[in-house]
Design an enzyme around this catalytic site. Structure first.
Site, PDB file in Angstrom:
ATOM      1  N   ARG A  19      11.140  -5.463  -5.952  1.00 40.18           N
ATOM      2  CA  ARG A  19       9.788  -5.599  -5.204  1.00 40.18           C
ATOM      3  C   ARG A  19       9.739  -5.455  -3.733  1.00 40.18           C
ATOM      4  O   ARG A  19       8.977  -4.450  -3.268  1.00 40.18           O
ATOM      5  CB  ARG A  19       9.164  -7.116  -5.308  1.00 40.18           C
ATOM      6  N   TYR A  73     -16.318   4.366  -2.532  1.00 42.22           N
ATOM      7  CA  TYR A  73     -16.097   4.087  -4.210  1.00 42.22           C
ATOM      8  C   TYR A  73     -16.075   2.705  -4.600  1.00 42.22           C
ATOM      9  O   TYR A  73     -16.377   1.686  -3.778  1.00 42.22           O
ATOM     10  CB  TYR A  73     -14.644   4.269  -4.212  1.00 42.22           C
ATOM     11  N   ASP A  80      -9.904   6.667   3.569  1.00 45.09           N
ATOM     12  CA  ASP A  80      -9.298   6.981   2.488  1.00 45.09           C
ATOM     13  C   ASP A  80      -9.372   8.453   2.128  1.00 45.09           C
ATOM     14  O   ASP A  80     -10.610   8.904   2.022  1.00 45.09           O
ATOM     15  CB  ASP A  80     -10.209   6.138   1.545  1.00 45.09           C
ATOM     16  N   LYS A 133      -4.986  10.127  -8.120  1.00 43.06           N
ATOM     17  CA  LYS A 133      -5.968  11.066  -8.303  1.00 43.06           C
ATOM     18  C   LYS A 133      -5.003  12.709  -7.942  1.00 43.06           C
ATOM     19  O   LYS A 133      -3.834  12.850  -8.699  1.00 43.06           O
ATOM     20  CB  LYS A 133      -7.105  10.988  -7.182  1.00 43.06           C
TER      21      LYS A 133
HETATM   22  N1  PLP Z   1     -10.435   5.194  -3.274  1.00 45.02           N
HETATM   23  C1  PLP Z   1     -11.086   6.143  -3.930  1.00 45.02           C
HETATM   24  C2  PLP Z   1     -11.863   7.300  -3.328  1.00 45.02           C
HETATM   25  C3  PLP Z   1     -11.184   6.391  -5.366  1.00 45.02           C
HETATM   26  O1  PLP Z   1     -12.022   7.466  -6.089  1.00 45.02           O
HETATM   27  C4  PLP Z   1     -10.592   5.202  -6.182  1.00 45.02           C
HETATM   28  C5  PLP Z   1     -10.478   5.122  -7.644  1.00 45.02           C
HETATM   29  O2  PLP Z   1     -11.213   6.060  -8.313  1.00 45.02           O
HETATM   30  C6  PLP Z   1      -9.874   4.289  -5.389  1.00 45.02           C
HETATM   31  C7  PLP Z   1      -9.862   4.226  -3.947  1.00 45.02           C
HETATM   32  C8  PLP Z   1      -9.245   3.340  -6.224  1.00 45.02           C
HETATM   33  O3  PLP Z   1      -8.034   3.708  -6.792  1.00 45.02           O
HETATM   34  P1  PLP Z   1      -7.184   3.083  -8.079  1.00 45.02           P
HETATM   35  O4  PLP Z   1      -8.139   3.574  -9.245  1.00 45.02           O
HETATM   36  O5  PLP Z   1      -6.052   3.928  -8.091  1.00 45.02           O
HETATM   37  O6  PLP Z   1      -7.034   1.700  -8.046  1.00 45.02           O
END
Ligand code: PLP
Length: 396
Positions: free
Chosen positions: A49, A102, A173, A198
């Site tokens: 961890r 998101y 992000d 992604k």
């Molecule tokens: N940020 C963006 C732009 C996203 O599209 C997503 C998920 O779709 C996330 C964060 C969250 O990521 P995760 O689904 O890997 O927790």
């Protein structure tokens, strides 16, 4: 010899370093624990961890690509948002976040606000007055550019300057662009996060995230806190993600070909009320995207003029584009943000953000560009004409 470029260095991270058997691809280290020399003398690693050699390779590659001092791979993209908040927002602090972020990020910040941990202000960061007002007392500004699902573009340099002027940190992000299309740390951001689920992994078989700091001190605190909170990613996830990352450059180039073909197919179609893709010269953020990104990405959102009934017709028998959440994988996907990715937002928040019931979001994959364009053209014909079903639009 000339110095190797950033991509060559990053994609080759760890290759040829195995000293046990001289394996080209470094092995995955699944062991949870490591032998101590003596009770007070652990080796480089003690417990997985806290630290793991496979995870460290992924961290090295991601820090290299973003130009950061330290990358901390965590279990999910939302774990990266959690780590960010816990690391830089004091109890009772203010977080400014764009209103069309998101849905999961919105839900998390809304939850933190409701339980008194912090106060989230969701604003249109492109509205200069609203953004300036929201900045008062802020500890953190979190932006997503291009935004999800409307692909609005935020000026990272200007946002960072305004946030720094009031003493706030800026996190971007960068999930939609990946570090190959945009490097926020070079534009003044302090931190970058990704849902590595992604583009970075790219094969829709690992959920993961990463938080990257420009400065070493902050990065070390993040690594400490990720262990303390128990957010770090598993070794196997890190192994798969690094494997996926090694083809990112090739995938991004191929995504671009399919996306251009799909956009061309949708452009001017009578079923389309609005086509959102920053590569279009008519997109309000086009010039800015051309300056701060090195490509326009492979997410395209289409607002269908017929609303939700048109969405149902568009999806009816749609081949190849799987109706599923997520994005950035090798396969093409379609989603209906209002009922899927952004269902966690309140209807009022969705309305403010401009997410209508007629909106579909496409993640354009690596299938042949010609096929993708033909499929979208037929789906739009169906969306426009109720009951009309083209013979080639066969179910998958
Ligand atoms: N940020 C963006 C732009 C996203 O599209 C997503 C998920 O779709 C996330 C964060 C969250 O990521 P995760 O689904 O890997 O927790």
């Amino acid at each position: 010899m000339a110095e190797l470029g950033r991509w060559t260095r990053a994609m080759g991270t760890g290759l040829g370093t195995d000293t046990s058997w001289r394996a080209v691809v470094p092995p995955v280290h699944l062991s949870t624990n490591y032998v101590f020399d003596s009770p007070d003398s652990p080796g480089r690693y003690d417990y997985s961890r806290a630290g793991n050699p496979t995870r460290d390779l992924l961290a090295e590659a991601l820090a290299e690509l973003e130009g950061g001092a330290t990358a901390v791979p965590v279990a999910t993209g939302l774990a990266a948002v959690t780590l960010l908040v816990e690391a830089v927002v004091p109890v009772g602090g203010v977080v400014v976040c764009q209103h069309d972020c998101y849905g999961g990020t919105w839900r998390l910040l809304d939850h933190y606000t409701r339980n008194g941990r912090l106060s989230a202000r969701f604003v249109d960061v492109n509205d200069a007055d609203a953004f300036t007002d929201a900045l008062e007392g802020a500890s953190l500004v979190l932006v997503e550019t291009p935004s999800n699902p409307l692909l609005r573009i935020t000026d990272i340099r200007a946002t960072a300057a305004a946030a720094h002027a009031v003493g706030a940190l800026v996190a971007v992000d960068n999930t939609f662009c990946s570090p190959l299309l945009q490097r926020p740390l070079e534009l003044g951001a302090d931190l970058v996060l990704h849902s590595t689920t992604k583009f970075i992994n790219g094969h829709s078989d690992v959920v993961g995230g990463v938080l990257i700091a420009r400065e070493e001190d902050r990065g070390e605190r993040l690594a400490w806190l990720a262990n303390a909170l128990g957010l770090t990613s598993s070794a196997f996830d890190a192994y798969l993600t690094l494997r996926g990352l090694r083809t990112l450059d090739a995938r991004i180039r191929m995504h671009a070909l399919g996306t251009e073909a799909v956009v061309e197919a949708a452009l001017g179609h009578p079923a389309v009320a609005a086509l959102h893709w920053p590569g279009l010269p008519t997109h309000p953020g086009h010039d800015l995207a051309a300056r701060q990104q090195s490509g326009f990405g492979s997410l395209v959102s289409i607002d269908l003029s017929g609303g939700r009934p048109a969405v149902d017709r568009f999806l009816d028998g749609l081949p190849v584009f799987h109706l599923a959440e997520s994005l950035g994988g090798v396969e093409s996907l379609v989603c209906h943000p209002a009922t899927m990715t952004h269902a966690g937002m309140s209807p009022e928040a969705r309305a403010t953000a401009g997410i209508t019931d007629g909106l579909v979001r496409l993640s354009v994959g690596l299938e042949s560009a010609e096929d993708l364009a033909a499929i979208i053209r037929e789906a739009l014909d169906r969306a426009e004409a109720p009951g009309r079903r083209l013979p080639s639009a066969s179910p998958q």
